[in-house]
Structures are given as structure tokens and as C-alpha cells.
Enzyme design. Structure first.
Site, PDB file in Angstrom:
ATOM      1  N   ASP A  19      -0.861  -2.515  -5.503  1.00 34.44           N
ATOM      2  CA  ASP A  19      -2.425  -1.849  -5.197  1.00 34.44           C
ATOM      3  C   ASP A  19      -2.140  -0.609  -4.670  1.00 34.44           C
ATOM      4  O   ASP A  19      -1.210   0.105  -4.452  1.00 34.44           O
ATOM      5  CB  ASP A  19      -2.901  -2.981  -4.203  1.00 34.44           C
TER       6      ASP A  19
ATOM      7  N   ASP B 154      -3.888   2.570  -2.167  1.00 37.22           N
ATOM      8  CA  ASP B 154      -4.697   2.592  -1.096  1.00 37.22           C
ATOM      9  C   ASP B 154      -4.920   4.295  -0.985  1.00 37.22           C
ATOM     10  O   ASP B 154      -4.044   5.087  -1.690  1.00 37.22           O
ATOM     11  CB  ASP B 154      -3.822   2.552   0.294  1.00 37.22           C
TER      12      ASP B 154
ATOM     13  N   ASP C 253       4.976   4.094   9.291  1.00 38.28           N
ATOM     14  CA  ASP C 253       6.413   3.445   9.871  1.00 38.28           C
ATOM     15  C   ASP C 253       7.568   4.682   9.214  1.00 38.28           C
ATOM     16  O   ASP C 253       8.442   5.282   9.763  1.00 38.28           O
ATOM     17  CB  ASP C 253       6.377   2.310   9.615  1.00 38.28           C
TER      18      ASP C 253
HETATM   19  P1  ATP Z   1       3.523  -3.069  -0.087  1.00 36.15           P
HETATM   20  O1  ATP Z   1       3.921  -2.431  -1.446  1.00 36.15           O
HETATM   21  O2  ATP Z   1       4.403  -4.082   0.385  1.00 36.15           O
HETATM   22  O3  ATP Z   1       1.973  -3.205   0.203  1.00 36.15           O
HETATM   23  P2  ATP Z   1       3.076  -0.802   1.751  1.00 36.15           P
HETATM   24  O4  ATP Z   1       4.007   0.310   2.054  1.00 36.15           O
HETATM   25  O5  ATP Z   1       1.704  -0.498   0.740  1.00 36.15           O
HETATM   26  O6  ATP Z   1       3.931  -1.763   0.964  1.00 36.15           O
HETATM   27  P3  ATP Z   1       1.257  -2.017   3.514  1.00 36.15           P
HETATM   28  O7  ATP Z   1       1.576  -3.029   4.359  1.00 36.15           O
HETATM   29  O8  ATP Z   1       0.478  -2.456   2.311  1.00 36.15           O
HETATM   30  O9  ATP Z   1       2.498  -1.534   2.877  1.00 36.15           O
HETATM   31  O10 ATP Z   1       0.694  -0.643   4.349  1.00 36.15           O
HETATM   32  C1  ATP Z   1       0.141   0.224   3.743  1.00 36.15           C
HETATM   33  C2  ATP Z   1       0.800   1.429   4.519  1.00 36.15           C
HETATM   34  O11 ATP Z   1       0.397   1.634   5.848  1.00 36.15           O
HETATM   35  C3  ATP Z   1       2.162   1.667   4.569  1.00 36.15           C
HETATM   36  O12 ATP Z   1       2.773   2.434   3.567  1.00 36.15           O
HETATM   37  C4  ATP Z   1       2.306   2.649   6.001  1.00 36.15           C
HETATM   38  O13 ATP Z   1       2.255   3.845   5.848  1.00 36.15           O
HETATM   39  C5  ATP Z   1       1.357   2.031   6.876  1.00 36.15           C
HETATM   40  N1  ATP Z   1       1.621   1.004   7.715  1.00 36.15           N
HETATM   41  C6  ATP Z   1       1.380  -0.163   7.410  1.00 36.15           C
HETATM   42  N2  ATP Z   1       1.718  -1.060   8.489  1.00 36.15           N
HETATM   43  C7  ATP Z   1       2.399  -0.149   9.330  1.00 36.15           C
HETATM   44  C8  ATP Z   1       2.816  -0.301  10.748  1.00 36.15           C
HETATM   45  N3  ATP Z   1       3.101  -1.563  11.475  1.00 36.15           N
HETATM   46  N4  ATP Z   1       3.249   0.876  11.423  1.00 36.15           N
HETATM   47  C9  ATP Z   1       3.010   1.985  10.649  1.00 36.15           C
HETATM   48  N5  ATP Z   1       2.316   2.250   9.461  1.00 36.15           N
HETATM   49  C10 ATP Z   1       2.142   1.241   9.068  1.00 36.15           C
HETATM   50 MG    MG Z   2       0.135  -2.020   0.265  1.00 37.30          MG
END
Ligand code: ATP
Ligand code: MG
Length: 450
Positions: free
Chosen positions: A71, A73, A153
């Protein structure tokens, strides 16, 4: 502005990125046309209205790694209200921190306003709202783009892609870390894990999913801080467990968790399961099947998966109750309820999965009955397919004979005559004993799907 003055006075720059390195297309290789149309349109609309709009987080990381993002963002300097006004099909969601869902067709883009880690609320870092373990209690403050990068993170998750200029803004060396396949925490790892212990689970998940190496400094505090997961709401732990199990790399993820000592806080049952050979074979087979299904874009059901994770316990309780004199069917139903109740305090599997898990479990003894009309009736059961897949895992792990799984595979494939010839005379229903009371278990095994 006020923030800058405070930063100047207190000389507090460490948690904020000094500035981004801006990489042109030739350096990062991401092309605009790799984005989802909706994400591109969202960024364009924001830009036309005079706002910033970047694709951020997982999608940029995945594109850098030439994976297909699941997805997109978008991060912006427009407030949620401003974003909402720009897009006809959009809505604000969330109370504590609002985000906007922008919809085009069936695609939804999550648009988040730049936010900071809460430092703006207080003048002194030590007074930021945290609990006694350092857990951040508030992170719902708007910030600028650099603040937004610093509150993320891992370095690889703090990359911003500007589709109009085809540039990547890299605040913490995330592009280099992607190339080196290193997962590195932004800022001081111990502080960041204390702020949000779930980041430890995220580290294990990303390392498994991306096949990355966790940077030693990032990894070091995890062994000591793992118990902090006990303070996290169970529902959040469950969400994270689900993401790990559905990442397509569940097997590696589960082993990563165990290697980091993190499973106590997430899948406490794992130790007992993995210490038993049959249990280990069963779970390994289950996780491999899930990973394979996700790799083939086939649906994988969380209820099925949690059903497999809990099965070794159900089996153990079932046999124990039988050994204590309980009849097989009631023993199984008692065992199911006991195990489901016991896990609520640990993993908090939502109740909506109970129905399907119970049905899959309850159908297992019925595979043993291979005479008369029973196999035909089982075949018609709405949960037959899931229950049969489950049976195959039991056969693969040696819990039941491989022959039983093979019989059911064949029974589905052959024509009516051959089916009739397959029926086993010796397992035909035994003459019924006089019943004193209504049997509760028999009908529950045939209950319609939830
Ligand atoms: P995925 O492909 O698994 O969705 P993602 O990196 O997009 O991986 P998400 O959980 O969708 O992970 O979160 C989107 C973004 O928000 C992350 O890339 C990170 O930058 C930030 N983020 C999410 N959770 C946290 C957290 N607990 N602490 C700090 N930053 C976070
Ligand atoms: Mg994500």
C-alpha cells in the site's frame, strides 16, 4: 518557529534530522510510473494546492528493494481538514491522531500530516510525556518534515519520495542501509524501544520480511527490554503478531522472534510448541503453507493460522482430559474452550476468529470416520476445505497417519463408484448405545459456518 528557538536555546538537535540528502532518480532508481495512480494523483493534487506531498514509509523502501509495495502512504504539511477539502472522496479517521483516507476506485491512500514525537509540548526532553519505563504517551503533535522523519522507527522507513521531481529525501541514510540490507533504528535504540516497545516486534518482522540484518547497536538493548512488551495493550500485540504471520515470511519471523527472546511477549505458547518434535513439525508446516499461499497471492486466513498455533495445546489438553476419563468428543470441546480462554490473557485473539477455529478443530475427529454416509456429509460441510487443509498439516507432522490425509485427498478426486469402493467397513458407525442425555458435542461439530 517556537520549536526552532527552543532547540537553539536548549541545543537539542540530536533527535531531529539536520537535513535531508536529496537523491535524484539516477541514484535511487524509483520511477514515478511505479507508483499507484491514486498515490500519484494524491501527491499531485496536494502540490497543485501549494502543499507538500510525498510517498513515505514502507512503499518507498519496497520500491528501493524492487519489491511491489502493498500500500501507499502519503505524508504532507497540509492539516487533515485541508486534505479532506481537497479530495471529494476522502474522510478523516482516527481521534487521537487524525489521518485522511483518500479513495480512488478500490484503492485507499492514507494521508498523514507531518508530525513530531511530542517534543513540542514541553520545553525539556525529560518532561516529554512518558510512563516510568520511558514509553511515550503522546505523539500527536504536528511537526515539520524533519520532525516527521525523526519520529519514524528505522532509517529505511524514513524515506520520502517526491513523485513530481522523482527525488528521494533521505534524512538518516536509509538508502545506504537498504543497499547494505541493514535494519537500523533512528536515534538512540534503547530510548526509541522504551518509547514504544512494539518497535522491537517491528524490528523482528522487518528483518524477517526483508531478509535484513539487524544492526548490532539496534539489536543490543532488545534482550533487556523485551519484558516491556507486557505493558502494551494486548490488541496492539495481536495486530503486530498478525502482520508478522501474514508477512509472507512467517516461518523466518517466528524464528527471529524466538532468537531475540521476543516471543514471550507475543506468542508465549511458542516455547512449548517448538520444544516438542511433533508440535514443531506441525507449526513449521503450517507457517510454510501460509508463506507459500501469500507468495502465490492466495488468501490466507488468520483464523486458520491461529487455529494451527493453538492446536498443539488443544491436542495436549484433549488427550489429558481423555486420559482422565472424559469421552473423546466432550473432551475435545472442553479442551478447545480451555485453550481459547487461556490465550485471551496473552495474545488476545479476537473472538470473531473463535467460530472458525472451533469448527476446524471440531471437524478433525470426523476425518477418522470413513464408513457409511459420514465421509459424504463431511465433504458437504462448509468448512470442509479448511479442515482438510488442517488435517494435511497434522499428517505432515506425523500426528496422524499420512495414509489418512492421502485417503481424503483421493476421496475428493475420484468418481462416485470409486468413492463407494473406498469406504471402510470397519469404521462404519457403531451401533448406538442407549443415550441417557442429549449429546452436546455431536451437533456442534456439524454447526454451520460462522
Ligand atoms: P509494511 O509494508 O509492513 O506496511 P510499513 O513500513 O509501511 O511496512 P507501517 O506499519 O504501515 O509499516 O507504518 C508506516 C510507517 O509509519 C513506517 O514505515 C514507519 O515510518 C512509521 N511507523 C509505523 N509504526 C511506527 C512505530 N511504532 N514507531 C515509529 N514509526 C512507526
Ligand atoms: Mg504500510
Amino acid at each position: 518557529m517556537i520549536r526552532r528557538i527552543i532547540d537553539k536555546v536548549f541545543g537539542r538537535k540530536s533527535r531531529t534530522a539536520a537535513g535531508a540528502q536529496i537523491l535524484p532518480q539516477s541514484k535511487h532508481g524509483i520511477r514515478r510510473d511505479q507508483l499507484d495512480d491514486c498515490a500519484l494523483k494524491t501527491c499531485e493534487t496536494l502540490a497543485q494546492a501549494g502543499y507538500k506531498g510525498y510517498v513515505v514509509g514502507g512503499a518507498v523502501r519496497d520500491l528501493l528493494l524492487t519489491k511491489t509495495p502493498k500500500d501507499f502512504d502519503v505524508a504532507t504539511d497540509a492539516t487533515p481538514e485541508e486534505v479532506r477539502r481537497l479530495f471529494r472522496r476522502s474522510r478523516i479517521i482516527g481521534r487521537r491522531f487524525q489521518i485522511v483516507h483518500v479513495m480512488c476506485g478500490r484503492v485507499t491512500i492514507e494521508v498523514t500530516t507531518f508530525r513530531s514525537n511530542g517534543q513540542k509540548e514541553t520545553e525539556d526532553e525529560d518532561e516529554r510525556p512518558t510512563d516510568e519505563h520511558g514509553r511515550l504517551l503522546s505523539d500527536n503533535v504536528f511537526g515539520n518534515m524533519a520532525d516527521d522523519a525523526a519520529r519514524r522507527d528505522f532509517t529505511i522507513n524514513a524515506l520520502y519520495y517526491d513523485p513530481l521531481r522523482e527525488e528521494v529525501h533521505d534524512y538518516f541514510g536509509g538508502v545506504a542501509d537498504c543497499k547494505k540490507r541493514v535494519l537500523r533504528m533512528i536515534g538512540d535504540p534503547e530510548t526509541r524501544f522504551r518509547e514504544d516497545p512494539v518497535r522491537m516486534l517491528r524490528a523482528a518482522r522487518f528483518a524477517a520480511k526483508l531478509d535484513f540484518h539487524i544492526d548490532p547497536d539496534t539489536r543490543k538493548p532488545v534482550a533487556t527490554l523485551a519484558p516491556l512488551l507486557a505493558n502494551i495493550p494486548r490488541a496492539r500485540i495481536f495486530d503486530e503478531a498478525l502482520k508478522l504471520l501474514m508477512s509472507g515470511h512467517a516461518l523466518r519471523g517466528v524464528h527471529q522472534l524466538r532468537a531475540e527472546g521476543l516471543h514471550h511477549g507475543m506468542l508465549p505458547l511458542l516455547d512449548t510448541i517448538l520444544d516438542d518434535t511433533t508440535g514443531e513439525r506441525f507449526i513449521t508446516a503450517a507457517l510454510k503453507t501460509t508463506d507459500a499461499r501469500i507468495a502465490q497471492d492466495k488468501p490466507a486466513s488468520p483464523a486458520f493460522l491461529f487455529g494451527t498455533l493453538l492446536w498443539p495445546q488443544v491436542l495436549q489438553r484433549w488427550h489429558a482430559l481423555e486420559a482422565a476419563g472424559e469421552k473423546p468428543q466432550p473432551a475435545l470441546f472442553l479442551a478447545m474452550d480451555e485453550v481459547l480462554d487461556a490465550q485471551r490473557g496473552q495474545l488476545a485473539i479476537p473472538r470473531r476468529y473463535d467460530g472458525m477455529m472451533k469448527e476446524i478443530w471440531a471437524l478433525q475427529p470426523r476425518f477418522e470416520q470413513r464408513g457409511g454416509q459420514r465421509p459424504y456429509r463431511l465433504l458437504e460441510h462448509p468448512r470442509f476445505r479448511a479442515a482438510y487443509d488442517f488435517l494435511l498439516l497434522r499428517a505432515e507432522s506425523g500426528e496422524v497417519a499420512a495414509e489418512l490425509g492421502d485417503w481424503w485427498t483421493r476421496f475428493q478426486e475420484v468418481d462416485d463408484d470409486e468413492r463407494a469402493a473406498m469406504l471402510l467397513a470397519d469404521s462404519a458407525p457403531k451401533p448406538r448405545r442407549k443415550r441417557k442425555r442429549k449429546k452436546p458435542a455431536d451437533s456442534a461439530g456439524e454447526a454451520p459456518s460462522a
